[in-house]
Design an enzyme around this catalytic site. Structure first.
Site, mmCIF file in Angstrom:
data_model
loop_
_atom_site.group_PDB
_atom_site.id
_atom_site.type_symbol
_atom_site.label_atom_id
_atom_site.label_comp_id
_atom_site.label_asym_id
_atom_site.label_seq_id
_atom_site.Cartn_x
_atom_site.Cartn_y
_atom_site.Cartn_z
ATOM 1 C CG ASP A 161 -3.777 -1.297 -6.790
ATOM 2 O OD1 ASP A 161 -2.905 -0.551 -7.281
ATOM 3 O OD2 ASP A 161 -3.694 -1.747 -5.632
ATOM 4 C CG HIS A 162 -3.373 4.553 -9.252
ATOM 5 N ND1 HIS A 162 -3.583 4.633 -7.899
ATOM 6 C CD2 HIS A 162 -2.232 5.249 -9.478
ATOM 7 C CE1 HIS A 162 -2.616 5.344 -7.352
ATOM 8 N NE2 HIS A 162 -1.779 5.734 -8.284
ATOM 9 C CG HIS A 220 -1.182 1.535 -4.543
ATOM 10 N ND1 HIS A 220 -2.284 1.243 -5.293
ATOM 11 C CD2 HIS A 220 -1.420 2.763 -4.010
ATOM 12 C CE1 HIS A 220 -3.144 2.248 -5.232
ATOM 13 N NE2 HIS A 220 -2.646 3.184 -4.450
HETATM 14 C C1 BG6 Z 1 -3.153 6.783 -3.744
HETATM 15 C C2 BG6 Z 1 -2.995 7.183 -2.296
HETATM 16 O O1 BG6 Z 1 -3.751 5.534 -3.858
HETATM 17 O O2 BG6 Z 1 -1.861 6.750 -4.354
HETATM 18 C C3 BG6 Z 1 -2.308 8.527 -2.179
HETATM 19 O O3 BG6 Z 1 -4.279 7.235 -1.691
HETATM 20 C C4 BG6 Z 1 -1.003 8.530 -2.936
HETATM 21 O O4 BG6 Z 1 -2.090 8.864 -0.814
HETATM 22 C C5 BG6 Z 1 -1.200 8.001 -4.360
HETATM 23 O O5 BG6 Z 1 -0.532 9.859 -2.973
HETATM 24 C C6 BG6 Z 1 0.149 7.813 -5.034
HETATM 25 O O6 BG6 Z 1 -0.033 7.488 -6.389
HETATM 26 P P1 BG6 Z 1 1.101 7.780 -7.477
HETATM 27 O O7 BG6 Z 1 0.570 7.190 -8.726
HETATM 28 O O8 BG6 Z 1 1.241 9.283 -7.530
HETATM 29 O O9 BG6 Z 1 2.351 7.132 -6.970
#
Ligand code: BG6
Length: 510
Positions: free
Chosen positions: A184-185, A247
């Site tokens: 989960d980044h 997230h």
């Molecule tokens: C991803 C979603 O997990 O996270 C995307 O699938 C979203 O829709 C992205 O744009 C947002 O990530 P960050 O790190 O740019 O906030």
């Protein structure tokens, strides 16, 4: 720093966007920072007919995602990195037995002395996760006799509770839970991890971190972009599945959790699961109707530029009811949080890209300064996840002059002010953790299932009830007109700006 053992990373779906956009740049940065082990190689696996050198050109030498990183670097330095990359064409299907793949892995393992330590990274559609795991297992590639074997899987982890359970069950046939790393980044973001440090490495916040002092908790995750080229995927997903279930609930769990006994992966994840399990699951329609707002962006002109509405985006059904905005109010049923409302919203096509947590404190219980002008000026702790990462405390100070008029002042901390800080990108940090076997920042099976348990009734309600409205909002504004209706009392959403210290309602429209 932990030692990173000799190993091979095998990426399934290697000809896809994620490999070029995130994984290889993360590996390149780890290489530059000398974090990769001496004995290391990467094998990209996919169904496109590429040679090793085609793959190296695509993801390194000619990649637009690496361009700024490699520009001006010595050719030898770049070659040393790209020479670690190989490619294996699976042919027509992921389902055929992996004999030739297994031979390739074994031969690279000998060539690079990677000690039979393998990470399998699944960057493919989730419906083939099981077949890949099964085929690996049939080749004996999941057995941990000679070296360790790990599996990294990308979201979505399921489409609802039933499919998430099914996916976990199917992966557990071939890999033990300890071998599975669900990425989960958001957990790789420095500021998300800092939530744990803010709470548990200070003595000034935790005593206030409860229902006695906190009025409500507000979390905003806004993106200025629309669905971009992912209309097809997004239309079957929506904001609740795409951002909230994973997230945002991860962030919620870090805000809600009790102090862990220590900082091992299991100690922290045990507390996160408890936190997720304490979210009040709502099934009655009246409450779901009152406590959830969903919306969809409409065509608009932003800074003179015409922007498509969601239903006009490529790959989106012109009658789609998929939400690009969601705002929820919910409660946490435990000792610490009883009756404290949590408000969380996430959306595409908002005025700016920002993610922040706002802890609103209760007003002082006895007002001494009667005409202080304190209305709407509660103490806030704002934790900025991105951009302009930092922490801001809003507190009262006396306005100079006669009487006791109070104004809010800012006490702030910015990550950018830490000298020599080089914030590791999320994928870099998470890949390195998996390479070192540290699962702290990865989601465990029971966490994922607990999150779905909370989300499922909302999805079900939206799907089956006609009174569940979907509101329009013009691209570039802060969501549907009625979004403040969710909030109790006099409160409204804090609409943050690009910079942490911007006051609400002001922002740069990008
Ligand atoms: C991803 C979603 O997990 O996270 C995307 O699938 C979203 O829709 C992205 O744009 C947002 O990530 P960050 O790190 O740019 O906030």
């Amino acid at each position: 720093m932990d030692k990173t053992e000799s190993q091979m990373l095998i990426i399934f779906g290697a000809s896809g966007d994620l490999t070029a956009r995130k994984l290889i740049p993360a590996l390149f940065n780890l290489y530059q920072g000398q974090f990769l082990p001496k004995n290391f190689s990467v094998l990209g696996v996919s169904r496109s007919p590429l040679s090793d050198s085609d793959f190296r050109n695509k993801v390194v030498k000619e990649s637009s995602y690496l361009k700024t990183d490699i520009d001006g670097k010595a050719a030898d330095f770049i070659n040393q990195f790209s020479d670690k990359l190989f490619y294996h064409d699976l042919g027509s299907s992921y389902e055929e037995p992996y004999n030739t793949l297994a031979e390739r892995i074994t031969s690279l393992n000998s060539e690079f002395q990677t000690a039979y330590n393998f990470i399998f990274y699944l960057s493919t559609p989730p419906n083939i996760y099981e077949v890949i795991a099964k085929n690996l297992s049939e080749q004996g590639l999941t057995v941990q006799e000679k070296g360790w074997k790990r599996l990294i899987v990308e979201k979505p982890f399921g489409y609802d509770l039933a499919s998430a359970k099914n996916l976990n069950h199917n992966l557990h046939k071939y890999f033990k839970e300890k071998q599975i790393f669900r990425i989960d980044h958001y957990l790789g973001k420095e500021t998300v991890q800092n939530l744990l440090v803010t709470r548990f490495a200070n003595s000034i916040f935790e005593p206030l971190w409860n229902r006695n002092y906190i009025q409500h908790v507000e979390i905003t995750n806004a993106e200025s972009v629309g669905v971009e080229k992912r209309g097809g995927y997004y239309d079957s997903s929506g904001a609740l599945r795409d951002m909230f279930q994973n997230h945002l609930l991860q962030i919620v769990s870090l805000v809600v959790m009790e102090p862990p006994i220590g900082s091992t992966a299991e100690e922290i994840r045990n507390e996160k699961v408890k936190a997720l399990k304490s979210l009040r699951i709502v099934k009655d329609h009246k409450t779901l109707n009152e406590n959830t707002i969903r919306g969809q962006y409409l065509a608009a002109t932003i800074n003179g530029e015409k922007v498509k509405g969601y239903r006009e985006e490529d790959g989106v059904n012109p009658n789609s009811t998929t939400e690009t905005f969601v705002a929820l109010k919910f409660f946490v049923d435990n000792w610490r949080w009883k009756d404290v409302p949590f408000y969380v919203r996430t959306a595409k096509r908002m005025p700016t890209k920002v993610t922040e947590i706002v802890i609103h404190f209760k007003p002082p219980h006895h007002h001494i300064f009667v005409d202080a002008g304190l209305n709407n000026k509660d103490n806030k702790l704002i934790i900025r996840i991105q951009p302009d990462e930092g922490i801001l405390i809003k507190f009262g100070v006396k306005v100079p002059g006669l009487g006791f008029k109070v104004e809010r002042a800012n006490l702030d901390f910015y990550y950018s002010s830490l000298e020599g800080t080089n914030l590791m990108a999320a994928y870099e940090r998470l890949l390195l953790d998996a390479m070192q076997g540290d699962a702290t920042l990865y989601a465990r099976a029971d966490e994922v299932e607990a999150a779905w348990e909370f989300v499922d009734p909302i999805l079900e309600y939206w799907k089956t009830n006609k009174d569940a409205k979907i509101y329009g909002y013009s691209a570039g504004v802060w969501g549907p007109q009625n979004e403040d209706d969710l909030m109790e009392g006099k409160y409204t959403w804090r609409n943050p700006g690009e910079n942490l210290a911007d006051d609400p309602e002001f922002c740069v429209i990008k």
